[in-house]
Design an enzyme around this catalytic site. Sequence first.
Site, PDB file in Angstrom:
ATOM      1  N   GLU A 174      -1.549  -7.275   1.105  1.00  0.00           N
ATOM      2  CA  GLU A 174      -0.900  -7.297  -0.104  1.00  0.00           C
ATOM      3  C   GLU A 174      -0.752  -5.986  -0.420  1.00  0.00           C
ATOM      4  OE1 GLU A 174      -3.896  -8.358   0.780  1.00  0.00           O
ATOM      5  OE2 GLU A 174      -5.220  -8.755  -0.703  1.00  0.00           O
ATOM      6  N   CYS A 279      -9.658   3.285  11.941  1.00  0.00           N
ATOM      7  CA  CYS A 279     -10.812   2.679  12.335  1.00  0.00           C
ATOM      8  C   CYS A 279     -11.306   3.525  13.724  1.00  0.00           C
ATOM      9  CB  CYS A 279     -10.763   1.527  12.874  1.00  0.00           C
ATOM     10  SG  CYS A 279      -9.333   1.138  14.275  1.00  0.00           S
TER      11      CYS A 279
HETATM   12  P1  NAD Z   1      -9.743  -5.561   4.536  1.00  0.00           P
HETATM   13  O1  NAD Z   1     -10.851  -6.449   5.145  1.00  0.00           O
HETATM   14  O2  NAD Z   1     -10.109  -5.644   3.065  1.00  0.00           O
HETATM   15  O3  NAD Z   1      -8.435  -6.675   4.559  1.00  0.00           O
HETATM   16  C1  NAD Z   1      -7.689  -7.095   5.741  1.00  0.00           C
HETATM   17  C2  NAD Z   1      -7.022  -8.301   5.515  1.00  0.00           C
HETATM   18  O4  NAD Z   1      -7.963  -9.425   4.911  1.00  0.00           O
HETATM   19  C3  NAD Z   1      -5.925  -8.021   4.533  1.00  0.00           C
HETATM   20  O5  NAD Z   1      -4.734  -8.875   4.923  1.00  0.00           O
HETATM   21  C4  NAD Z   1      -6.497  -8.898   3.324  1.00  0.00           C
HETATM   22  O6  NAD Z   1      -5.855  -9.516   2.476  1.00  0.00           O
HETATM   23  C5  NAD Z   1      -7.540  -9.923   3.957  1.00  0.00           C
HETATM   24  N1  NAD Z   1      -8.737 -10.096   3.009  1.00  0.00           N
HETATM   25  C6  NAD Z   1      -9.552  -9.354   2.227  1.00  0.00           C
HETATM   26  N2  NAD Z   1     -10.451  -9.757   1.415  1.00  0.00           N
HETATM   27  C7  NAD Z   1     -10.338 -11.170   1.892  1.00  0.00           C
HETATM   28  C8  NAD Z   1     -11.286 -12.422   1.624  1.00  0.00           C
HETATM   29  N3  NAD Z   1     -12.423 -12.119   0.877  1.00  0.00           N
HETATM   30  N4  NAD Z   1     -10.916 -13.222   2.286  1.00  0.00           N
HETATM   31  C9  NAD Z   1     -10.040 -13.459   3.245  1.00  0.00           C
HETATM   32  N5  NAD Z   1      -9.180 -12.339   3.498  1.00  0.00           N
HETATM   33  C10 NAD Z   1      -9.324 -11.173   2.785  1.00  0.00           C
HETATM   34  O7  NAD Z   1      -9.379  -4.413   5.062  1.00  0.00           O
HETATM   35  P2  NAD Z   1      -8.432  -3.147   4.862  1.00  0.00           P
HETATM   36  O8  NAD Z   1      -9.278  -2.442   3.589  1.00  0.00           O
HETATM   37  O9  NAD Z   1      -6.970  -3.635   4.415  1.00  0.00           O
HETATM   38  O10 NAD Z   1      -8.436  -2.367   5.787  1.00  0.00           O
HETATM   39  C11 NAD Z   1      -9.563  -1.472   6.095  1.00  0.00           C
HETATM   40  C12 NAD Z   1     -10.445  -1.768   7.082  1.00  0.00           C
HETATM   41  O11 NAD Z   1      -9.988  -2.164   8.420  1.00  0.00           O
HETATM   42  C13 NAD Z   1     -11.600  -0.799   7.675  1.00  0.00           C
HETATM   43  O12 NAD Z   1     -12.833  -1.278   7.809  1.00  0.00           O
HETATM   44  C14 NAD Z   1     -11.079  -0.551   8.917  1.00  0.00           C
HETATM   45  O13 NAD Z   1     -12.183   0.195   9.968  1.00  0.00           O
HETATM   46  C15 NAD Z   1     -10.391  -1.754   9.439  1.00  0.00           C
HETATM   47  N6  NAD Z   1      -9.631  -1.356  10.751  1.00  0.00           N
HETATM   48  C16 NAD Z   1     -10.079  -1.834  11.780  1.00  0.00           C
HETATM   49  C17 NAD Z   1      -9.118  -1.657  12.825  1.00  0.00           C
HETATM   50  C18 NAD Z   1      -9.785  -1.939  14.364  1.00  0.00           C
HETATM   51  O14 NAD Z   1      -9.030  -1.910  15.308  1.00  0.00           O
HETATM   52  N7  NAD Z   1     -11.214  -2.464  14.638  1.00  0.00           N
HETATM   53  C19 NAD Z   1      -8.065  -1.414  12.695  1.00  0.00           C
HETATM   54  C20 NAD Z   1      -7.666  -0.926  11.523  1.00  0.00           C
HETATM   55  C21 NAD Z   1      -8.437  -1.027  10.363  1.00  0.00           C
END
Ligand code: NAD
Length: 485
Positions: A174, A279
């Site tokens: 979002e 990541c």
């Molecule tokens: P996030 O976990 O906050 O959000 C990811 C998704 O989950 C979003 O679409 C969000 O709307 C949803 N979300 C957030 N809170 C939620 C909840 N309480 N319940 C259900 N859904 C929820 O992550 P971010 O801050 O957007 O991204 C950064 C993180 O992603 C870092 O930890 C990074 O390492 C990780 N990441 C990992 C990879 C990989 O390949 N392992 C790749 C890119 C990013």
Amino acid sequence: MLSNYINGQWVKSLATSSVNIINPATEKTLDQCPLGTREDVEYAIKAATEAFKSWKKVPAIERAQYLFKMKSVLEQNVEELARLVTTENGKTLVEARGSVRRGIQMIDTACGIPTLQMGKYSEDIAEGIDSFAVKKPMGVFAGIVPFNFPSMVPFWFWPFAIASGNTFILKPSERVPLTQNRIFELIQQTGLPKGVLNLVHGGKDVVNVLCTHPEIKGISFVGSTPIAKYVYQTGSASGKRVQALGGAKNFMVVLPDALMDKAIKTSLESIIGCAGERCLAGSVILCVGDQVYTEIQDKISRAASDVIIGDGLDPNTQMGPLISNEARERVKGLIQSAVDEGAKLLVDGRKNVAQTKGYFLRPSVIAGITKSMRVSREEIFGPVVLIAQIKNLDEAIEWINDCPYGNTTTLFTTSGAAARKFSYEVDPSMIGINIGVPAPMAFFSFGGSKDSFFGDIKAHGEASIDFFTDTKVTIQRWSADSSIW
Ligand code: NAD
């Protein structure tokens, strides 16, 4: 306010709340993202379920034709997409272009679906009996993705899902939904049958419906570890396949025989590229021996101090802002925690930020890192170089394997024997030898281990086809000679 794309049409969300989409370099509000409702998701699921009935029967070679068209239309719009990525996420245009191209490479690979999805056949598994296995599409899959790669990450999933005959619902972050909105407008031009690919905007309420709805067969998630774990547990408790890629803590080891200048340049790029919001970003540099430790502190501090920060749209900019003020404050707090625990702050990126607007932070360099410090164990997701001195490769491997995360790790060396030992013994699933960001190409599997990945089947390439299909085996006897029954 953005709309959802459901059943081949742009439709207004029923949301009663929304979040502002902010340009992190200027703090300007770009648009609003609706926080979608259960009804929005159910509408998309209904459309995708209906579309699956005919899409699954479209021959693979014909499904691939839509992917070729998508590739073509996306290629023609790389620059516009890259500018959108930079505007809503903050990374530099060079980084944004690279990420858009990396996404399109997933489509390139998925275009091979006629061979990727081929089954197996064995004659005479017993006398006069043959057996074949086919990879069948399963139904509606969903993708839930993070803010740090607005263009690329969704491509890790949906091209393979729809190529293999499933239908798909994407929920972008979002915080950065604009790029996907534009991508879906472009996809609309390809004539893909309605309902095959759908876009629903929102936050956790949308995620919760996707994770529990009986019509969703599987979930591909990328984000932070706590949410990855939650999505994995909720989705699998509801009987779904789940691949949930989480956060990371990535170590880079430098041996005394490494090509030192290359190792230093590559490590710094790995750590501060995309402002550290990757990541696969390096985090802690483990220096083997005194000499390596001293040289790295000295050279990396000088290079980090010279980095030009600014709006990613400016071609001179080498590093853009962080995604939000909250993210910046978190990183500043982690820098302070290292100082409070006795580390040596060589370059303080919290100082000398010239910009008055935007969520900028300069690169920091901190030496004297020990294994027990908070910064050694927590993902930073910001431009912070951490340097530690260790005795030998065994100590490096022990340090890496003690960490709860297992996304990636890198070794800088000119020794084949050391490289072999390293890649054989470390836990993370993506290994770099003299490579700063070991991001597997679309035709290799992608995904970490331990707290960086929850699930069984990883993303990309052949693994993807396994994730998005069910293997169905038929054993048949067609002998005219009844004596061998
Ligand atoms: P996030 O976990 O906050 O959000 C990811 C998704 O989950 C979003 O679409 C969000 O709307 C949803 N979300 C957030 N809170 C939620 C909840 N309480 N319940 C259900 N859904 C929820 O992550 P971010 O801050 O957007 O991204 C950064 C993180 O992603 C870092 O930890 C990074 O390492 C990780 N990441 C990992 C990879 C990989 O390949 N392992 C790749 C890119 C990013």
